[in-house]
Design a protein around this motif. Structure first.
Motif, PDB file in Angstrom:
ATOM      1  N   SER A 245       0.816  -1.217   0.000  1.00 30.62           N
ATOM      2  CA  SER A 245       0.000   0.000   0.000  1.00 30.62           C
ATOM      3  C   SER A 245       0.847   1.263   0.000  1.00 30.62           C
ATOM      4  CB  SER A 245      -0.926   0.001   1.224  1.00 30.62           C
ATOM      5  OG  SER A 245      -1.695  -1.187   1.278  1.00 30.62           O
ATOM      6  N   ARG A 259       1.141   9.807   9.174  1.00 36.28           N
ATOM      7  CA  ARG A 259       0.279  10.148   8.035  1.00 36.28           C
ATOM      8  C   ARG A 259      -0.115   8.901   7.242  1.00 36.28           C
ATOM      9  NH1 ARG A 259       3.781  14.580   7.990  1.00 36.28           N
ATOM     10  NH2 ARG A 259       5.155  13.630   6.443  1.00 36.28           N
ATOM     11  N   LEU A 260       0.843   7.997   7.039  1.00 35.32           N
ATOM     12  CA  LEU A 260       0.543   6.770   6.301  1.00 35.32           C
ATOM     13  C   LEU A 260      -0.465   5.909   7.063  1.00 35.32           C
ATOM     14  CD1 LEU A 260       4.109   5.883   5.004  1.00 35.32           C
ATOM     15  CD2 LEU A 260       2.177   6.714   3.653  1.00 35.32           C
ATOM     16  N   ASN A 263      -3.836   7.457   6.681  1.00 42.54           N
ATOM     17  CA  ASN A 263      -4.400   7.192   5.355  1.00 42.54           C
ATOM     18  C   ASN A 263      -4.925   5.756   5.246  1.00 42.54           C
ATOM     19  OD1 ASN A 263      -3.780   9.764   4.489  1.00 42.54           O
ATOM     20  ND2 ASN A 263      -1.817   9.182   3.590  1.00 42.54           N
ATOM     21  N   ALA A 264      -4.369   4.862   6.060  1.00 48.96           N
ATOM     22  CA  ALA A 264      -4.805   3.464   6.027  1.00 48.96           C
ATOM     23  C   ALA A 264      -6.084   3.226   6.816  1.00 48.96           C
ATOM     24  CB  ALA A 264      -3.696   2.562   6.572  1.00 48.96           C
ATOM     25  N   GLN A 267     -12.069   5.534   5.977  1.00 51.06           N
ATOM     26  CA  GLN A 267     -12.509   6.913   5.857  1.00 51.06           C
ATOM     27  C   GLN A 267     -14.024   6.986   5.956  1.00 51.06           C
ATOM     28  OE1 GLN A 267     -10.161   9.442   5.549  1.00 51.06           O
ATOM     29  NE2 GLN A 267      -8.754   7.705   5.879  1.00 51.06           N
TER      30      GLN A 267
END
Length: 268
Positions: A245, A259-260, A263-264, A267
């Motif tokens: 990913s 941040r990664l 993002n995982a 959402q």
């Protein structure tokens, strides 16, 4: 991203045998706003100094080649000492050979600065250390409270470094594996929301683990974050094709990892 600690709050222990190089780095540190700078000339002197002085907000900035040990050996000793394990370590070196730098990358060092370097480059490394010492609350702990993470790395020091970062942002459900083969065993009976893996490992490396997860695991959709010191672009391209990913370099910036991970997350 707003920082919660300024460089004036950092205390630096500079490990540098060359007076000329020490003067140069000291001027750069002062130029970046660092107010407290102590210097020793050897690895053993650094360990003794750290044993005798307060460690709050301390960052170690070290040359690679020291008169009694290498910077690699120094950070290895630090990572094996529970009192020094969490201290940010910044290596300054003109060395480029992977076999010399990989142990430092695997140790959980904050940064490796290549000589010659600018004051701005040193500043970025210091900000990364400040971020590690006092991480900003850019992830809501409620969002990650139930997140299940699997750490896969053959370096215990690297796993401890990542575990500490995850725990600081509120992730408590963390499983560990020392290589891809062990990770397969964990994944066979334990559901996870994120896999964070190294690339170069014995038994089964990160590419093989990624291929297994995507093609054979019942958890084939789980996000995979690869944190690696691998520099071969062909190998990294193969990992991307396997279905990773995201890829993050070692040494890694703590803010980048956060941040990664954000993002995982699912959402809304």
């Amino acid at each position: 991203m707003a920082l919660t600690m300024s460089l004036a709050d950092i205390a630096v222990l500079l490990v540098e045998p060359s007076q000329m190089q020490a003067n140069l780095v000291t001027r750069m540190l002062e130029g970046q706003g660092v107010l407290q700078i102590d210097r020793v000339e050897s690895g053993n002197a650094a360990l003794q100094w750290l044993a005798e002085n307060a460690l709050r907000n301390r960052v170690v900035v070290s040359s690679l080649y020291l008169p009694d040990m290498s910077g690699t050996e120094l950070v290895t000793v630090m990572r094996d000492d529970p009192l020094l394990d969490a201290l940010p370590f910044i290596l300054v070196s003109s060395e480029t050979r992977p076999q010399m730098l990989d142990p430092v990358r695997q140790s959980g060092a904050c940064s490796i600065i290549a000589k010659p370097f600018s004051e701005e480059q040193l500043g970025r490394a210091l900000y990364s250390a400040a971020d590690y010492l006092n991480p900003p609350q850019d992830i809501d702990p409620a969002e990650v409270a139930g997140l299940r993470v699997l750490l896969v790395d053959d370096s215990p020091a690297s796993r401890r470094h990542l575990r500490r970062l995850l725990e600081e942002i509120g992730i408590e459900r963390i499983a560990e594996a020392g290589n891809g083969k062990e990770a397969v065993g964990v994944l066979s009976d334990t559901m996870v929301d994120l896999v964070i893996t190294d690339f170069n490992m014995p038994e089964m490396d990160g590419r093989e683990l990624t291929e297994y997860i995507r093609e054979q695991s019942w958890q084939c959709e789980v996000p995979i974050l690869m944190v690696t010191s691998e520099q071969n672009m062909g190998r990294l391209a193969a990992v991307e094709r396997a279905g990773v990913s995201a890829i993050c370099d070692k040494p890694f910036d703590a803010g980048t990892i956060r941040r990664l991970i954000a993002n995982a997350l699912p959402q809304d």
